[in-house]
Scaffold this motif. Structure first.
Motif, mmCIF file in Angstrom:
data_model
loop_
_atom_site.group_PDB
_atom_site.id
_atom_site.type_symbol
_atom_site.label_atom_id
_atom_site.label_comp_id
_atom_site.label_asym_id
_atom_site.label_seq_id
_atom_site.Cartn_x
_atom_site.Cartn_y
_atom_site.Cartn_z
ATOM 1 N N ALA A 40 12.877 -13.072 -3.159
ATOM 2 C CA ALA A 40 13.099 -12.103 -4.240
ATOM 3 C C ALA A 40 14.575 -11.940 -4.578
ATOM 4 N N GLY A 41 15.454 -12.320 -3.661
ATOM 5 C CA GLY A 41 16.885 -12.167 -3.881
ATOM 6 C C GLY A 41 17.364 -10.733 -3.819
ATOM 7 N N GLN A 42 16.651 -9.887 -3.056
ATOM 8 C CA GLN A 42 17.042 -8.479 -2.930
ATOM 9 C C GLN A 42 16.526 -7.894 -1.629
ATOM 10 N N THR A 43 17.036 -6.696 -1.328
ATOM 11 C CA THR A 43 16.600 -6.012 -0.118
ATOM 12 C C THR A 43 15.349 -5.184 -0.406
ATOM 13 N N TYR A 44 14.595 -4.893 0.645
ATOM 14 C CA TYR A 44 13.407 -4.058 0.538
ATOM 15 C C TYR A 44 13.783 -2.598 0.298
ATOM 16 N N HIS A 45 14.890 -2.157 0.903
ATOM 17 C CA HIS A 45 15.332 -0.767 0.817
ATOM 18 C C HIS A 45 16.827 -0.726 0.528
ATOM 19 N N SER A 46 17.311 0.448 0.189
ATOM 20 C CA SER A 46 18.721 0.663 -0.110
ATOM 21 C C SER A 46 19.598 0.414 1.115
ATOM 22 N N GLU A 76 15.938 -11.631 6.140
ATOM 23 C CA GLU A 76 17.081 -11.387 7.016
ATOM 24 C C GLU A 76 17.152 -9.894 7.291
ATOM 25 N N PHE A 77 17.294 -9.524 8.564
ATOM 26 C CA PHE A 77 17.415 -8.117 8.949
ATOM 27 C C PHE A 77 18.814 -7.612 8.638
ATOM 28 N N PHE A 105 3.252 -2.974 0.202
ATOM 29 C CA PHE A 105 3.347 -2.357 1.528
ATOM 30 C C PHE A 105 4.704 -2.627 2.160
ATOM 31 N N GLY A 106 5.245 -3.811 1.886
ATOM 32 C CA GLY A 106 6.580 -4.155 2.367
ATOM 33 C C GLY A 106 6.735 -3.974 3.856
ATOM 34 N N THR A 107 7.695 -3.154 4.253
ATOM 35 C CA THR A 107 7.994 -2.923 5.670
ATOM 36 C C THR A 107 7.048 -1.912 6.312
ATOM 37 N N GLY A 108 6.294 -1.189 5.513
ATOM 38 C CA GLY A 108 5.404 -0.156 6.032
ATOM 39 C C GLY A 108 6.077 1.186 6.204
ATOM 40 N N LEU A 109 7.341 1.294 5.811
ATOM 41 C CA LEU A 109 8.083 2.539 6.005
ATOM 42 C C LEU A 109 7.490 3.693 5.196
ATOM 43 N N ASN A 110 7.135 3.464 3.940
ATOM 44 C CA ASN A 110 6.558 4.555 3.137
ATOM 45 C C ASN A 110 5.238 5.036 3.733
ATOM 46 N N ALA A 111 4.422 4.118 4.225
ATOM 47 C CA ALA A 111 3.161 4.502 4.856
ATOM 48 C C ALA A 111 3.423 5.319 6.128
ATOM 49 N N LEU A 112 4.387 4.889 6.923
ATOM 50 C CA LEU A 112 4.722 5.607 8.151
ATOM 51 C C LEU A 112 5.176 7.036 7.849
ATOM 52 N N LEU A 113 6.094 7.180 6.918
ATOM 53 C CA LEU A 113 6.594 8.517 6.566
ATOM 54 C C LEU A 113 5.494 9.380 5.942
ATOM 55 N N THR A 114 4.599 8.763 5.184
ATOM 56 C CA THR A 114 3.488 9.512 4.582
ATOM 57 C C THR A 114 2.519 9.983 5.659
ATOM 58 N N ALA A 115 2.221 9.125 6.634
ATOM 59 C CA ALA A 115 1.332 9.522 7.732
ATOM 60 C C ALA A 115 1.945 10.680 8.532
ATOM 61 N N GLU A 116 3.241 10.611 8.781
ATOM 62 C CA GLU A 116 3.921 11.711 9.477
ATOM 63 C C GLU A 116 3.870 12.984 8.639
ATOM 64 N N TRP A 117 4.105 12.862 7.331
ATOM 65 C CA TRP A 117 4.069 14.009 6.418
ATOM 66 C C TRP A 117 2.675 14.648 6.419
ATOM 67 N N GLU A 169 23.046 2.252 6.218
ATOM 68 C CA GLU A 169 23.993 3.307 6.612
ATOM 69 C C GLU A 169 23.371 4.403 7.473
ATOM 70 N N ASP A 170 22.039 4.617 7.378
ATOM 71 C CA ASP A 170 21.427 5.643 8.228
ATOM 72 C C ASP A 170 20.938 5.068 9.566
ATOM 73 N N GLY A 171 21.269 3.794 9.819
ATOM 74 C CA GLY A 171 20.918 3.160 11.080
ATOM 75 C C GLY A 171 19.559 2.476 11.085
ATOM 76 N N SER A 172 18.812 2.613 10.005
ATOM 77 C CA SER A 172 17.500 1.973 9.923
ATOM 78 C C SER A 172 17.626 0.581 9.298
ATOM 79 N N HIS A 173 16.624 -0.236 9.567
ATOM 80 C CA HIS A 173 16.616 -1.594 9.031
ATOM 81 C C HIS A 173 16.210 -1.642 7.558
ATOM 82 N N THR A 174 16.662 -2.667 6.903
ATOM 83 C CA THR A 174 16.048 -3.153 5.681
ATOM 84 C C THR A 174 15.967 -4.653 5.848
ATOM 85 N N LEU A 175 15.220 -5.278 4.992
ATOM 86 C CA LEU A 175 15.103 -6.728 4.999
ATOM 87 C C LEU A 175 15.641 -7.267 3.692
#
Length: 161
Positions: free
Chosen positions: A19-25, A3-4, A63-75, A8-14
């Motif tokens: 698993a009974g939990q969200t991918y991100h805070s 479920e999308f 890998f989850g949502t790919g957010l860590n990979a995206l931010l790492t590639a930008e970094w 609070e920062d306007g970004s998605h989590t799932l």
């Protein structure tokens, strides 16, 4: 089933029903990843400055949502560092899910986000740009370790990952 949710920062989590939990805070997916994941890259890169600060190997379990990979590639691009990024994921998200995530739009890098998700699984390292390559392994951690290290008699995680 996922479920999308908007954080609070306007970004998605799932929210994963399995698993009974969200991918991100819920306080902010991008904010959380920058604080926990990207800030550590900067710290570790500084420590390695006398050894090889221009090349880093990253192992992400899930890998989850790919957010860590995206931010790492930008970094990597922003810092001129070469990053070899290995990620292990047993249940990759389908196109129907990752294509709806808003990270690429929020960070103004939709093309990079899609490119990371479209990189083939179990194909070795895929060069995403001049600073970032990704190796996506569809596996659980135990099988990954057996196939990549124990069976080969490796005692370190060095450059073979």
């Amino acid at each position: 089933m996922v479920e999308f949710q908007i954080t609070e920062d306007g970004s998605h989590t799932l929210f994963s029903e399995m698993a009974g939990q969200t991918y991100h805070s819920s306080h902010g997916a991008i904010q959380e990843s920058r604080h926990i994941f990207i800030s550590q890259l900067s710290i570790n890169n500084g420590r390695q400055s006398t050894v090889n600060s221009q090349r880093l190997s990253v192992l992400e379990i899930g890998f989850g949502t790919g957010l860590n990979a995206l931010l790492t590639a930008e970094w990597a691009c922003e810092n001129g560092s070469k990053v070899e990024y290995t990620t292990i994921e047993l249940y990759p998200l389908g196109t129907d899910v990752y294509s709806q995530l808003n990270y690429g739009r929020v960070l103004n890098d939709e093309a990079l986000f899609i490119k990371l998700h479209e990189a083939e699984w179990d194909a070795g390292f895929v060069q995403i740009d001049e600073n970032f390559s990704i190796r996506k392994c569809k596996s659980d951690i135990v099988d990954f370790l057996i196939l990549n290290f124990i069976a080969k008699g490796s005692k370190t995680f060095g450059s073979q990952f």
